[in-house]
Structures are given as C-alpha cells and as structure tokens.
Design a protein around this motif. Sequence first.
Motif, PDB file in Angstrom:
ATOM      1  N   PRO A  57      -8.989 -11.599   1.366  1.00 39.01           N
ATOM      2  CA  PRO A  57      -9.067 -10.637   0.268  1.00 39.01           C
ATOM      3  C   PRO A  57      -8.212  -9.403   0.552  1.00 39.01           C
ATOM      4  CG  PRO A  57     -11.249 -11.422   0.843  1.00 39.01           C
ATOM      5  CD  PRO A  57     -10.333 -11.919   1.913  1.00 39.01           C
ATOM      6  N   PHE A  58      -7.685  -8.805  -0.501  1.00 40.80           N
ATOM      7  CA  PHE A  58      -6.883  -7.596  -0.357  1.00 40.80           C
ATOM      8  C   PHE A  58      -7.664  -6.411  -0.877  1.00 40.80           C
ATOM      9  CE2 PHE A  58      -4.105  -4.365  -2.169  1.00 40.80           C
ATOM     10  CZ  PHE A  58      -3.301  -4.065  -1.082  1.00 40.80           C
ATOM     11  N   HIS A  59      -7.670  -5.316  -0.107  1.00 36.63           N
ATOM     12  CA  HIS A  59      -8.301  -4.068  -0.518  1.00 36.63           C
ATOM     13  C   HIS A  59      -7.337  -2.922  -0.207  1.00 36.63           C
ATOM     14  CE1 HIS A  59     -12.109  -6.172  -1.088  1.00 36.63           C
ATOM     15  NE2 HIS A  59     -11.925  -6.731   0.094  1.00 36.63           N
ATOM     16  N   TRP A  60      -7.307  -1.965  -1.106  1.00 36.30           N
ATOM     17  CA  TRP A  60      -6.438  -0.819  -0.894  1.00 36.30           C
ATOM     18  C   TRP A  60      -6.918   0.005   0.299  1.00 36.30           C
ATOM     19  CZ3 TRP A  60      -2.037  -1.125  -3.316  1.00 36.30           C
ATOM     20  CH2 TRP A  60      -1.949  -1.782  -4.535  1.00 36.30           C
ATOM     21  N   PRO A  99      -4.488 -13.692  -2.440  1.00 40.32           N
ATOM     22  CA  PRO A  99      -5.759 -13.162  -1.936  1.00 40.32           C
ATOM     23  C   PRO A  99      -6.946 -13.704  -2.725  1.00 40.32           C
ATOM     24  CG  PRO A  99      -4.130 -11.413  -2.139  1.00 40.32           C
ATOM     25  CD  PRO A  99      -3.543 -12.623  -2.806  1.00 40.32           C
ATOM     26  N   GLU A 100      -8.044 -13.937  -2.039  1.00 40.94           N
ATOM     27  CA  GLU A 100      -9.228 -14.523  -2.672  1.00 40.94           C
ATOM     28  C   GLU A 100      -9.738 -13.693  -3.840  1.00 40.94           C
ATOM     29  OE1 GLU A 100     -12.039 -14.875   0.452  1.00 40.94           O
ATOM     30  OE2 GLU A 100     -10.998 -16.538   1.451  1.00 40.94           O
ATOM     31  N   ASN A 101      -9.509 -12.378  -3.798  1.00 42.35           N
ATOM     32  CA  ASN A 101     -10.052 -11.499  -4.824  1.00 42.35           C
ATOM     33  C   ASN A 101      -9.003 -11.010  -5.825  1.00 42.35           C
ATOM     34  OD1 ASN A 101      -8.739  -9.984  -2.860  1.00 42.35           O
ATOM     35  ND2 ASN A 101     -10.063  -8.193  -3.148  1.00 42.35           N
ATOM     36  N   GLN A 123      -2.139   0.582  -7.489  1.00 40.77           N
ATOM     37  CA  GLN A 123      -1.697   0.044  -8.776  1.00 40.77           C
ATOM     38  C   GLN A 123      -2.299  -1.355  -8.975  1.00 40.77           C
ATOM     39  OE1 GLN A 123       2.526   0.500  -9.519  1.00 40.77           O
ATOM     40  NE2 GLN A 123       2.590   2.429  -8.402  1.00 40.77           N
ATOM     41  N   ASP A 124      -3.531  -1.384  -9.428  1.00 41.22           N
ATOM     42  CA  ASP A 124      -4.261  -2.645  -9.550  1.00 41.22           C
ATOM     43  C   ASP A 124      -3.619  -3.613 -10.536  1.00 41.22           C
ATOM     44  OD1 ASP A 124      -6.351  -2.108  -7.702  1.00 41.22           O
ATOM     45  OD2 ASP A 124      -7.332  -0.825  -9.175  1.00 41.22           O
ATOM     46  N   ARG A 180       0.827  -1.216   0.000  1.00 45.59           N
ATOM     47  CA  ARG A 180       0.000   0.000   0.000  1.00 45.59           C
ATOM     48  C   ARG A 180       0.858   1.260   0.000  1.00 45.59           C
ATOM     49  NH1 ARG A 180      -2.883  -3.555   3.454  1.00 45.59           N
ATOM     50  NH2 ARG A 180      -5.026  -3.958   2.717  1.00 45.59           N
ATOM     51  N   TYR A 181       2.051   1.160   0.538  1.00 46.53           N
ATOM     52  CA  TYR A 181       2.958   2.312   0.541  1.00 46.53           C
ATOM     53  C   TYR A 181       3.745   2.406  -0.767  1.00 46.53           C
ATOM     54  CZ  TYR A 181       6.794   5.414   1.796  1.00 46.53           C
ATOM     55  OH  TYR A 181       7.701   6.442   1.809  1.00 46.53           O
TER      56      TYR A 181
END
Length: 308
Positions: A305-308, A192-194, A152-153, A146-147
């Motif tokens: 899951p990963f989320h920004w 991550p699941e997503n 950056q998807d 995140r840093y």
Amino acid sequence: MEIALVGIGKIAVDQHVPAINASPDWELAATVSRNGSVPGVPAYTDFTALLAERPEIRVISLCLPPVPRYAYVAEAIRAGRHVMLEKPPGATLSECHALEALATKHRVSLYATWHSRQAEQVAAAKAFLAAAPLKRLEVRWREDVRYWHPGQDWIFEPGGMGVFDPGINALSIVTEILPDPIHLTGAELGCPENKQTPIAAEMDFFHPQGAKVSAHFDWLAQGTPEWTIEAETEAGHMLLENGGAKLTINGAAPESAPAGLTGEYPRLYAQMAELVQAGGIDMDLAPMRHVADAFTLGRRVSVAPFHW
C-alpha cells in the motif's frame, strides 16, 4: 494576444506563468481556479463566467488534471476559443479525438503540448538516431512521487495515470527521437493495494528493425531523480539525461544547440502563438497511445500500500 490560464497549481505557477510573462506573444489576462491566483491578474472561480464576461480573450491554456479536462475544452471550443493543453491532453484517447474533431468543426486551434520534447538536447538526439541504425534503447525514469506530487491523490485515481504521469514525458521524447514507430508488446504494472493506478511499470516494445526497446518507470525512487534515455546504435552510444537537457554521444557532448528560445515552456508558448496565427491543430497522441496500450496489455502486480 490575451490568454487565460485555467488551473493555478504548481506547474502553472512554476512554468506557465513565467513563460507567458516573458513572451512577446502573450499577455496573461485572467486566471480560473478554485484555490489559486496570480498577483495582479483578474481571477475567476467559474470558467463559464470567464468565457461570457471576457470575449476579448481568444486563447485558453488548460492546466487541469486529465479527468475534468474534456468538459472545459469542449466548452471553450464551442465558445470559439483556441486551446492549449498541458500534458496529457485528456483522460482517454477517444475524448482527445473528439476534441480534435470539435476544434476542426469550429475552426479553432488546439495544441496537445509535450513539454519534454522541448528539452535542450532532444533535437540533437533525434538527429543522431536518424543517421544511426538502432540496436538497443532503454528508458529509465525514476523519481519520488512524494516530492514531485505531494498529496495529489487524483494521480492515483482512475484517469490519473499513476507513474505514467511522469512516464509519459519519457514516452513523448522517445516518440519524437526515434525515426521508426514502435508499439508495446508487454508490460508489468506495479499497483499499490490501496490505489487504482500503478506506481511502477516495466515495458517492452516492438521495433521494426529488431532493436530491443524497453522502459522502466519507478515512482518510489529516493534521492536524485533519474530521467535517462540510453541508446546503442551502429554509430555508437548515446546517453540523453536530465529529461533531455544533457546529451553525450560516444562519451562526448555535442556542439551547442543553435541560439533561440531557452526553456521548454517558452518554446511551447511560441509554438502555440504560431498555431493560432496559422489556424493550425497539433494533436499528436503517440505518447498517450503507449500508455493506453500498457493499461490494456499490462499484467497487474499487487505491491505494498502507498501512503503519503
């Protein structure tokens, strides 16, 4: 020599532009980007237009994500331009081999850069390991995505490599400093699941002399990042830290490195100038082979899951 920089993102602004501006070999003559530019430098949004309108620019430096890179490099080579590639050099090994063959056919230089190999103490670490039979080598590469890559998807899409985007930097150092070639024997990839690419990885390698070699990559580490390579040898202990910038051998720092260029990217651009002048090609794909092997052999483990 005039050079065009393609892809004006964070790495281009932070590293490439200052290195070019400080170099006696290069003049930044143009940029190509949909969203970015460099003050005072002619900016293009279309790569084909740049090649057509600026034939005097003989060298292209590409800072694009891996997936679209092949088409740009192939177009540049066919237009007779020399090309310098930000790591990784492509999305797949096959397209990298194809680009090398194309560059050979068109007699232009092609450089797959690995900036971490140019860190201050990498050469000293290589010299130590060359004279010291290895018992164990452990890589620990942990940072906060995140840093370092906010929003950056593309990194989590196929071809983006996930945690191997920074992890390949470690592998580029390992393949530079070890005197013996290694290959992957097993890996566990935390996905991550997503998302489509891993956010963590554990890797084990075969070493021809029986040394234990492993790597641990984590993209969710909070606080100060850890970019460390630790080795136990018959001559003692080696600790290479800060991505290759700091070295201790048996608890002591080595003598200062010889005077010369300072910084990873200034060294890369100096090497690119030498390649162009000599008409050479440097497409070392060893770090990328290890990543490809991890995706082939790695056991996928589903994580949160990963989320920004």
